[in-house]
Design a protein around this motif. Sequence first.
Motif, PDB file in Angstrom:
ATOM      1  N   SER A   1    -128.948   3.130   8.255  1.00 47.92           N
ATOM      2  CA  SER A   1    -129.901   2.072   7.819  1.00 47.92           C
ATOM      3  C   SER A   1    -129.490   0.990   8.685  1.00 47.92           C
ATOM      4  CB  SER A   1    -129.839   1.713   6.299  1.00 47.92           C
ATOM      5  OG  SER A   1    -130.756   0.696   6.199  1.00 47.92           O
ATOM      6  N   ARG A   2    -128.240   0.261   8.796  1.00 49.65           N
ATOM      7  CA  ARG A   2    -127.713  -0.727   9.709  1.00 49.65           C
ATOM      8  C   ARG A   2    -128.497  -0.590  11.047  1.00 49.65           C
ATOM      9  NH1 ARG A   2    -127.763  -5.797  10.538  1.00 49.65           N
ATOM     10  NH2 ARG A   2    -125.993  -6.728  11.480  1.00 49.65           N
ATOM     11  N   ALA A   3    -127.904   0.344  11.741  1.00 48.04           N
ATOM     12  CA  ALA A   3    -128.366   0.818  13.009  1.00 48.04           C
ATOM     13  C   ALA A   3    -129.881   0.612  13.303  1.00 48.04           C
ATOM     14  CB  ALA A   3    -128.014   2.239  13.618  1.00 48.04           C
ATOM     15  N   GLU A   4    -130.637   1.292  12.452  1.00 44.10           N
ATOM     16  CA  GLU A   4    -132.227   1.035  12.662  1.00 44.10           C
ATOM     17  C   GLU A   4    -132.635  -0.343  12.376  1.00 44.10           C
ATOM     18  OE1 GLU A   4    -133.073   3.936   9.227  1.00 44.10           O
ATOM     19  OE2 GLU A   4    -133.135   5.544  10.825  1.00 44.10           O
ATOM     20  N   GLN A   5    -132.044  -1.025  11.507  1.00 44.47           N
ATOM     21  CA  GLN A   5    -132.176  -2.450  11.339  1.00 44.47           C
ATOM     22  C   GLN A   5    -131.871  -3.334  12.711  1.00 44.47           C
ATOM     23  OE1 GLN A   5    -134.353  -3.851   8.656  1.00 44.47           O
ATOM     24  NE2 GLN A   5    -134.350  -5.577  10.418  1.00 44.47           N
ATOM     25  N   MET A   6    -130.707  -2.936  13.442  1.00 45.45           N
ATOM     26  CA  MET A   6    -130.463  -3.825  14.458  1.00 45.45           C
ATOM     27  C   MET A   6    -131.385  -3.319  15.681  1.00 45.45           C
ATOM     28  SD  MET A   6    -126.263  -3.908  14.696  1.00 45.45           S
ATOM     29  CE  MET A   6    -125.982  -2.061  14.514  1.00 45.45           C
ATOM     30  N   ILE A   7    -131.821  -2.253  15.712  1.00 46.40           N
ATOM     31  CA  ILE A   7    -132.853  -2.016  16.647  1.00 46.40           C
ATOM     32  C   ILE A   7    -134.135  -2.484  16.554  1.00 46.40           C
ATOM     33  CG2 ILE A   7    -134.017  -0.033  17.537  1.00 46.40           C
ATOM     34  CD1 ILE A   7    -131.928   1.993  16.986  1.00 46.40           C
ATOM     35  N   VAL A   8    -134.551  -2.764  15.096  1.00 51.74           N
ATOM     36  CA  VAL A   8    -135.779  -3.392  14.802  1.00 51.74           C
ATOM     37  C   VAL A   8    -135.573  -4.867  15.213  1.00 51.74           C
ATOM     38  CG1 VAL A   8    -137.230  -4.480  13.170  1.00 51.74           C
ATOM     39  CG2 VAL A   8    -136.486  -1.857  13.116  1.00 51.74           C
ATOM     40  N   ASP A   9    -134.400  -5.407  15.117  1.00 53.76           N
ATOM     41  CA  ASP A   9    -134.094  -6.844  15.267  1.00 53.76           C
ATOM     42  C   ASP A   9    -133.742  -7.255  16.812  1.00 53.76           C
ATOM     43  OD1 ASP A   9    -133.967  -7.428  12.765  1.00 53.76           O
ATOM     44  OD2 ASP A   9    -131.669  -7.263  12.470  1.00 53.76           O
TER      45      ASP A   9
END
Length: 277
Positions: A46-54
């Motif tokens: 989840s953290r990695a996916e959010q960083m990609i979105v960010d």
Amino acid sequence: MRHYLQFGRFGFNLQGTQALVMGILNITPDSFSDAGQYQHLEFAISRAEQMIVDGADIIDIGGESSRPGAPPLPLQDELARVMPVLYALRDCGKPLSVDTYKPEVMREAILAGADMINDINGFRAPGAIEAVRDSDCALCIMHMQSVPQTMQDQPQYEDVVREVIDFLRARIDTMTAAGIARERLCIDPGFGFGKTVEQNYALLRATRQLRSELGLPVLAGLSRKSMIGAVTGRPVEQRLAGSVAGALAAVAQGAEIIRVHDVAETADALKVWRMAH
């Protein structure tokens, strides 16, 4: 100055202010900044996916803390932390970096599809160069004086900039002599790894010199480190503004990859900064 950097399945033309944002994914219980938050697989994904979105261009996965004084982690423990996350994220559409100095982890990570190996030890461990030589992944060579357990005890240099450049040049020569293409290499002066606050800032000011003398992209990792806290007087959880300022300063000095915890804020700051340049 333009430089093409091969990241396994990916490639980047790096130029001027077009710095890449590397998001830090610490899956450790004892990281200096975000200890234990992303130990569990679902939280890490989840953290990695959010960083990609960010706005992260690269995800850097680390299973062993390298904070000052951190004890070494057994090999099997590091593999157990890193490999499930790497397998889960390998189709995320972004390059995946693995932060390790262990040749055995390098080999397993490359087999699992890692696009970069980020080695705080500069590929000096026996077997490290052999572990990465025949792959096509990017390799980040970092300078570190001593080892994490003792590196901040009393770091000493006659000329920190010259000694770091000489170390990195020697490692580059060794790795290219082993048959590794320069297009796979980038360099990291190792902020906080065996340096005083003053030495860290001397290296930050010399980023363009490192870039020009060594002819390779520079990765800068200042995020939330003690060099930020020493200037701002803030504890680690309050170093966002200082870290973003440090990232912009590094890019202004010629860094082309910025390794950060706070991806969204750094990416936004870089967008604005680029428009002003």
